[in-house]
Design an enzyme around this catalytic site. Sequence first.
Site, PDB file in Angstrom:
ATOM      1  N   LYS A  74      53.985  37.932  34.898  1.00 25.36           N
ATOM      2  CA  LYS A  74      53.359  36.282  36.525  1.00 25.36           C
ATOM      3  C   LYS A  74      54.145  36.175  36.872  1.00 25.36           C
ATOM      4  CE  LYS A  74      49.214  34.399  34.249  1.00 25.36           C
ATOM      5  NZ  LYS A  74      48.552  35.758  34.599  1.00 25.36           N
TER       6      LYS A  74
ATOM      7  N   GLU B 296      51.775  25.755  40.156  1.00 25.88           N
ATOM      8  CA  GLU B 296      51.743  25.886  41.375  1.00 25.88           C
ATOM      9  C   GLU B 296      50.821  24.572  42.159  1.00 25.88           C
ATOM     10  OE1 GLU B 296      51.482  30.721  40.666  1.00 25.88           O
ATOM     11  OE2 GLU B 296      49.539  29.353  40.902  1.00 25.88           O
TER      12      GLU B 296
ATOM     13  N   HIS C 266      36.464  33.624  33.717  1.00 21.40           N
ATOM     14  CA  HIS C 266      37.201  34.615  34.258  1.00 21.40           C
ATOM     15  C   HIS C 266      37.085  36.060  33.765  1.00 21.40           C
ATOM     16  CE1 HIS C 266      40.275  31.715  34.931  1.00 21.40           C
ATOM     17  NE2 HIS C 266      39.671  30.397  34.155  1.00 21.40           N
TER      18      HIS C 266
ATOM     19  N   ARG D 266      47.005  49.644  36.808  1.00 19.62           N
ATOM     20  CA  ARG D 266      46.191  50.622  35.784  1.00 19.62           C
ATOM     21  C   ARG D 266      45.262  50.514  36.873  1.00 19.62           C
ATOM     22  NH1 ARG D 266      44.695  45.326  34.674  1.00 19.62           N
ATOM     23  NH2 ARG D 266      42.989  44.963  34.755  1.00 19.62           N
TER      24      ARG D 266
HETATM   25  C1  MV4 Z   1      44.657  29.843  40.438  1.00 15.24           C
HETATM   26  C2  MV4 Z   1      43.661  28.654  40.972  1.00 15.24           C
HETATM   27  C3  MV4 Z   1      43.659  28.118  41.976  1.00 15.24           C
HETATM   28  N1  MV4 Z   1      45.118  27.243  42.360  1.00 15.24           N
HETATM   29  N2  MV4 Z   1      45.727  29.245  40.933  1.00 15.24           N
HETATM   30  C4  MV4 Z   1      42.317  31.617  37.210  1.00 15.24           C
HETATM   31  C5  MV4 Z   1      42.905  33.569  36.034  1.00 15.24           C
HETATM   32  C6  MV4 Z   1      44.398  33.756  37.293  1.00 15.24           C
HETATM   33  N3  MV4 Z   1      43.834  34.923  37.414  1.00 15.24           N
HETATM   34  C7  MV4 Z   1      44.750  32.865  38.024  1.00 15.24           C
HETATM   35  N4  MV4 Z   1      43.391  31.762  37.784  1.00 15.24           N
HETATM   36  C8  MV4 Z   1      43.191  30.995  38.948  1.00 15.24           C
HETATM   37  N5  MV4 Z   1      44.650  30.121  39.362  1.00 15.24           N
HETATM   38  C9  MV4 Z   1      46.387  28.438  41.588  1.00 15.24           C
HETATM   39  N6  MV4 Z   1      47.593  27.961  42.067  1.00 15.24           N
HETATM   40  C10 MV4 Z   1      42.317  29.169  40.299  1.00 15.24           C
HETATM   41  C11 MV4 Z   1      41.950  30.336  39.830  1.00 15.24           C
HETATM   42  C12 MV4 Z   1      41.021  30.863  38.744  1.00 15.24           C
HETATM   43  C13 MV4 Z   1      40.572  32.181  39.532  1.00 15.24           C
HETATM   44  C14 MV4 Z   1      41.096  32.534  39.688  1.00 15.24           C
HETATM   45  C15 MV4 Z   1      40.487  33.953  40.370  1.00 15.24           C
HETATM   46  C16 MV4 Z   1      39.554  34.566  39.426  1.00 15.24           C
HETATM   47  C17 MV4 Z   1      38.284  33.838  38.883  1.00 15.24           C
HETATM   48  C18 MV4 Z   1      39.356  32.469  38.780  1.00 15.24           C
HETATM   49  C19 MV4 Z   1      38.723  31.020  37.908  1.00 15.24           C
HETATM   50  C20 MV4 Z   1      39.052  29.908  38.179  1.00 15.24           C
HETATM   51  C21 MV4 Z   1      40.107  29.456  38.593  1.00 15.24           C
END
Ligand code: MV4
Length: 505
Positions: A116, A200, A235, A292
Amino acid sequence: MFRKILIANRGEIAVRILRACRELGIQTVSVYSEVDRTSLHVLLADEAYLIGPAASRESYLRIDKLMDVAKKSGCDALHPGYGFLAENAALPRACTDAGITFIGPSAEAMEAMGSKTAGKQLARRANVPTVPGTSDPIENPEDAQALAQNMGYPVLLKAIAGGGGKGMRVVPSDAAFRSAWRDAASEALNAFGDPRVFLEKYLIGPRHIEIQILADAHGRCVSLGERECSVQRRHQKVVEEAPSPVVTPELRRKMGDAAVRLGRAGGYVNAGTVEFLVDADLNFYFLEVNTRLQVEHPVTEQVTGLDLVKLQIAIAAGHRLPFAWETITPRGHAMEVRLYAEDPDNSFFPSPGKIISFRAPTGPGIRIDDGVYEGWTVPMDYDPLLSKLIAWGNSREETIARLRRALDEYTITGIRTNVSLFRRILTEPEFLRGEIRTTWLDEMLARPYPPAAPPRPGTEEAALIAAALWHSAQSNASAPGGTEPQPAPSPWKMEGRRQQMDHLP
Ligand code: MV4
């Protein structure tokens, strides 16, 4: 070009890679665990080797066993698929040591982009928008708190070693910061063995839109457009589509250029995906890179007409990307659903077992990337993904109609599947309007379904009459001579009476 490729995976992706090899005239070597002896990726391969018991850590994750098979069978390349070792830098290193070509990025590129914070630091260097916050682990909570105050709440604490939504903690206000930071760090230590967290700005209900990039070993890197992946459950992506209902040509160019800049900055080679969060104002922010081929790659293939697995193999063999690809414009609309052996009526628990009967849909615009067949037993040892059903149409509406028609044709008995989930999603007005955010499906599933039908007019009266009738029937029955309580009338009789009542004015 390669003569023989080892496919270091199982299930539908192994079959998918196998098919690309066969079309290229390349011999295929599959590996399997004891429970996968009769699996489709074994049946369709030119050669297949047993590599261990069911447990992945003793079979599909055993790099030494994969290298033994590669040497014994004389493979000159290895494709990792997705999952298992696909993003583990030890695999490309082992391939290099064994003198076989890894079909994917270098170990260095994996490490430069896979984590990350490394990915975020690279994104900043490549002038790719990132979510406001820190890209280094928080050493000093006072500084982090000051940054949070400047950014404005809510903020998000994320575990460096986290992923897939694990190790995230929303901090709603300044008063909650210190306790949230302590909790996030201890959770991260317990869950991942690494307490480090970064900070963040929290984006409320973002979309998840990702860009497919393809880079050859000669410095060319192109974007193949975006995939909308906001329909997720806990997720896990559930429905993916290309193009995204909200991405304009201008936004597609900006996100594509950003993804390509990042790929170039990281020295990326082969197929990769740059994930973004997109807010309601269509601002996009770098999330992470997947080094990938992804599960949802077929939706990009359907709208571009390209075969990404063949391209991966060609790139790994040193071929150049034909320059014409910069003129790629997506044609039509593709949508994919992931068909799982899981029971939607039992919290989507896996539903392994023998497939008694199975008929896959076909017809115009339907593609099935399947890993199963009638008579095969779905093992309980792995992710229960059965197949991916992908529909293509000239418009999003036509694609959805095709997908619904194909789901109606999809017949399988002996195991439970999540088909009913997609039938529901494809009728939801917000989904049909393309108004989806990453929180949408979890919110939808939290609502009762089917929604309780509103009481029909006259229902109240009919119920009272039915009760009165029932009581009178009881009292008649227990009239002179009859002292025994009467059994309640059968529910069918009650239903018949109710239906008679229905016709009452
Ligand atoms: C976030 C976010 C909101 N704000 N970062 C979820 C797991 C990882 N892929 C990152 N994720 C998120 N990061 C910030 N600054 C909301 C999510 C998130 C999300 C992101 C992508 C796909 C599904 C999600 C489901 C819930 C929250």
